[in-house]
Design an enzyme around this catalytic site. Structure first.
Site, PDB file in Angstrom:
ATOM      1  CG  HIS A  52      -1.666   1.255   1.441  1.00 23.38           C
ATOM      2  ND1 HIS A  52      -2.487   1.878   0.521  1.00 23.38           N
ATOM      3  CD2 HIS A  52      -1.626   2.081   2.517  1.00 23.38           C
ATOM      4  CE1 HIS A  52      -2.927   3.017   1.029  1.00 23.38           C
ATOM      5  NE2 HIS A  52      -2.419   3.163   2.236  1.00 23.38           N
ATOM      6  CG  HIS A  76       0.617   6.996   4.109  1.00 21.22           C
ATOM      7  ND1 HIS A  76       1.026   6.175   3.102  1.00 21.22           N
ATOM      8  CD2 HIS A  76      -0.641   6.605   4.419  1.00 21.22           C
ATOM      9  CE1 HIS A  76       0.056   5.321   2.808  1.00 21.22           C
ATOM     10  NE2 HIS A  76      -0.963   5.557   3.600  1.00 21.22           N
ATOM     11  CD  GLU A  80      -4.230   5.997  12.696  1.00 17.14           C
ATOM     12  OE1 GLU A  80      -3.743   7.052  13.109  1.00 17.14           O
ATOM     13  OE2 GLU A  80      -5.329   5.551  13.060  1.00 17.14           O
ATOM     14  CG  ASP A  81      -2.098   1.486  10.523  1.00 16.75           C
ATOM     15  OD1 ASP A  81      -2.976   1.889  11.302  1.00 16.75           O
ATOM     16  OD2 ASP A  81      -2.241   1.465   9.290  1.00 16.75           O
ATOM     17  CG  ASP A 262     -20.259  17.232 -23.549  1.00 18.33           C
ATOM     18  OD1 ASP A 262     -21.155  16.516 -23.069  1.00 18.33           O
ATOM     19  OD2 ASP A 262     -19.982  18.351 -23.120  1.00 18.33           O
TER      20      ASP A 262
HETATM   21 MN    MN Z   1      -2.890   4.561   3.899  1.00 20.20          MN
END
Ligand code: MN
Length: 745
Positions: A52, A76, A80-81, A262
């Site tokens: 990921h 990133h 958090e994890d 269109d």
């Molecule tokens: Mn993520």
């Protein structure tokens, strides 16, 4: 080779293509760090978690962003994890990378399941919370990858995430001009939000694909030939419009796929702006343009800086298609928006920096003049410079306030009644003083009581928003006229004294009118009241009359010099001795109860009638006209018959100020004019709306027009403007209604 490592190398290669100076060692170490931290985790599709962050970094590389953004993308989810911390990341990869990761983490943690009207505020909050715009860019890439792999999630999660993407993230991408990401986010979301329609459109497009593909390729070739002949250097691409935009047109405008003009778009990318217009000329020469479909976004760029020429033409086979013409530079901005300005540029170390982002805003300011643009720039400024703070009500609604706001601002932003009855405030469950500055994400709760004594004057110094200050001022103006007069008189007297005059001196019969003219008030009391509620400062008031007083004193001296000495002295003595009647503390206007609910320049219970031409109701701004023998006729200030420009000069003196007061009258007669597409049951629906609004309806009549429209006149009775507005909104909600206006009789 290990497939994960292979992916990493593909990423590295992609970045090296646009940034040959990439510190590959640093990028690799971030990859390794994240890989190790996430080693025990799996994605729902069964692959190791690191796939990921790698994919997110890959999207970041598509945007050609700088190294710090790439590192942040790889890292990133670490805070958090995993057990990774801000400090550790700062030590290994630098403080700005750590800040970026933390910013993305914060956005991830916010629960985004709120009512629709909150979305705009939420979007703003997301932006404000990420001081560095790159946080938002990385977050968008993160969301894009999650949406791309949404098929592995439960149906419930698919819907939730898709809704959030559609309402929060796609609009943010749009705002930032990142159309490529926006389109993909929208298509992925609609796929889960309305799978039946999505598949339907996809199938229909596929059915037409081969026939239309042939047409597009041949058209493309014909245009290319012409451009070559005319020596216009260009690249031409073609594509079907993305599914969500077709979806919107089909379902919002109730059209079939064949009725959408269109469906296909050709894009001609040229080198210069003159080439854009030249190319347009040739396209219009080759194909028949559809009238009204040409748009020049080059001379008038869209709010998000998008520039192109758009036109729709009809091809030889009768198939309409859209043509977009733009330069390469415009193309870059159109696809990547603000990201195009954060891009790594060769020869420059690191990101282009804040300056360039500001430059982008400045360009925006210059290119956009209309109010919408102003609004956008204002909110963008909020986003980039965070001069707004976003807090929650206990129910989870988001309120946007100016940075530095206090619970007072919050209370008045909910309703003036909440502010006026406030007796305490809690922030995150704790009682706080009123001067507490609110922080992003605070939950604020206002405690109120009916017996609260109202705002204090100090609150005006504690609040930050004009809204709160105005409402407090209003309160003092309205509720405390007598108190205002006393306070205002005291501060005016003190200020006057400091300047060597007394109230007695300015109140004499000959002086007073001259003074009132200078201060522009009808009476001293009115002026005291204004000073009392803070609409005018005592210093200002005295400054306005100082000159006049000096003149008056001089006049007196001159007169005294002319007259006999002892007489002059006598005159002065008399003058000083003049005593004043005590200030009559007039009752506040709003407190007056009158029969009609209208006060006429302070006169109670004078004969009042409401003009039939405009039928005003309480809450409308009004003016009065003194009729000959029938009392005062009250018009709405916006009534054409009361228009100051149309008033007859000889009657000018008969127009007077009137105001609403408390009333003995409970209901006011007024009328509405509804303009609508004529259809069966229209009349019934309007009647039903009126009855649902629980207002008394005296008459309804309708008149149809030959072109299929109808005007419905409604005579009704309402308490006030507020109730009338609610009725108007209700009627407006009925299908087929074009407009609801106040009646013109
Ligand atoms: Mn993520």
């Amino acid at each position: 080779m290990d497939p994960i490592l292979e992916r990493y190398h593909a990423l590295e290669e992609k970045v090296l293509e646009y940034n040959p100076n990439l510190d590959t060692k640093l990028l690799y170490s971030a990859f390794q760090y994240a890989d190790k931290k996430h080693s025990k985790q799996m994605r729902r599709d069964g692959t190791p978690y690191i796939t990921h962050p790698l994919a997110v970094a890959d999207i970041v590389a598509d945007l050609k962003l700088d190294t710090e953004s790439l590192l942040a993308a790889l890292l990133h989810d670490c805070i958090e994890d995993t057990d990774a911390t801000h400090e550790e990341i700062a030590q290994l990869f630098g403080p700005s990378v750590a800040d970026l990761v933390e910013g993305v983490t914060k956005l991830t943690r916010i629960q985004l399941t709120l009512a629709e009207k909150q979305m705009e505020n939420l979007r703003k909050m997301l932006m404000a919370m990420s001081k560095d715009i790159r946080v938002v860019l990385v977050k968008l890439c993160d969301r894009l990858h999650n949406m791309r792999t949404m098929q592995y999630q439960t149906p419930k999660k698919q819907r939730e995430k898709s809704l959030e993407t559609m309402e929060i993230y796609a609009p943010i991408a749009h705002r930032l001009g990142m159309s490529k990401i926006k389109y993909e986010l929208e298509d992925l979301s609609i796929k889960y939000l309305d799978p039946v329609a999505y598949n339907d459109i996809e199938n229909q497009l596929n059915q037409r694909f081969s026939r239309h593909q042939e047409f597009l390729v041949s058209t493309q070739n014909r245009i290319k030939e012409r451009m070559d002949r005319e020596h216009i250097e260009c690249t031409i691409t073609s594509r079907a419009k993305h599914i969500y935009s077709i979806y919107r047109k089909m379902y919002a405008q109730h059209r079939t796929l064949d009725e959408i003009f269109d469906l296909y778009a050709l894009r001609i990318i040229v080198d210069t702006i003159p080439d854009c217009y030249n190319a347009l000329g040739h396209v219009h020469d080759m194909f028949k343009p559809v009238p009204g479909r040409f748009k020049d976004y080059i001379s008038t760029p869209k709010l998000n800086m998008y520039q192109s020429l758009h036109t729709t033409v009809i091809g030889r086979e009768g198939i309409p298609f859209e043509v977009q013409i733009r330069t390469w530079e415009m193309h870059e901005t159109a696809e990547y928006g603000i990201a195009a300005h954060w891009k790594y540029k060769q020869g420059i170390n690191g990101p282009n920096g804040e300056e360039e982002t500001y430059e982008w805003v400045r360009k925006l300011l210059e290119s956009q003049q209309d109010t919408d643009a102003e609004e956008f720039v204002k909110s963008l400024k909020v986003d980039l410079f965070s001069d707004e703070v976003f807090v929650f009500t206990p129910k989870g609604e988001v309120k946007g306030l100016p940075a530095g706001s206090t619970p007072i601002d919050f209370a008045y932003s909910i309703h003036s009644a909440v502010g006026n009855h406030m007796i305490g405030a809690k922030v995150n469950g704790r009682l706080v003083p009123y001067d507490t500055q609110l922080q992003n994400g605070d939950i604020v709760e206002i405690q109120t009581s009916q017996s609260a004594k109202g705002p204090s004057r100090d609150w005006m110094k504690l609040c930050k928003s004009n809204e709160a200050r105005n409402k407090i001022r209003q309160w003092f103006k309205r509720e405390r006229r007598s108190e205002n007069i006393v306070n205002g008189r005291a501060s005016f007297e003190a200020e006057l004294k400091r300047n060597g005059y007394s109230i007695a001196e300015i109140s004499t019969e000959d002086v007073l009118p001259r003074i009132l003219k200078k201060v522009q008030f009808g009476s001293l009391e009115d002026m005291y009241a204004a000073i009392g509620y803070g609409g005018l400062t005592a210093i200002k008031a005295v400054n306005r009359i100082k000159g006049e007083m000096a003149t008056i004193v001089k006049e007196r001296k001159d007169q005294a010099a002319l007259a006999e000495p002892q007489l002059a002295e006598e005159a002065q003595t008399i003058h000083v001795q003049t005593t004043l009647p005590p200030p009559a503390l007039e009752q506040g206007r709003k407190r007056t109860v009158t029969k009609s609910g209208v006060v006429v320049e302070g006169v109670d219970n004078c004969l009042v009638k409401f003009a039939k031409c405009c039928l005003p109701v309480p809450g409308d701004s009004i003016v009065g006209f003194i009729t000959k023998g029938y009392g005062v006729s009250v018009h709405r200030a916006d009534c054409p018959n009361a228009d100051p420009k149309r008033r007859r000069p000889e009657e000018r003196g008969r127009w007077i100020e009137v105001d609403w007061a408390r009333s003995e009258q409970k209901e006011y007669e007024t009328s509405l004019e509804v303009y609508a597409k004529d259809r069966s049951n229209l009349f019934l629906d309007i009647a039903a709306a009126l009855s649902a609004a629980k207002v008394r309806t005296d008459a309804i009549s309708a008149k149809g027009t030959p072109d299929g429209y109808a005007t419905v006149y409604v005579q009704l009775c309402v308490r006030d403007r507020y109730e009338l507005d609610a009725v108007m909104r209700r009627i407006n909600g009925i299908s087929g209604i074009m407009s609801v206006t106040r009646g013109k009789n």
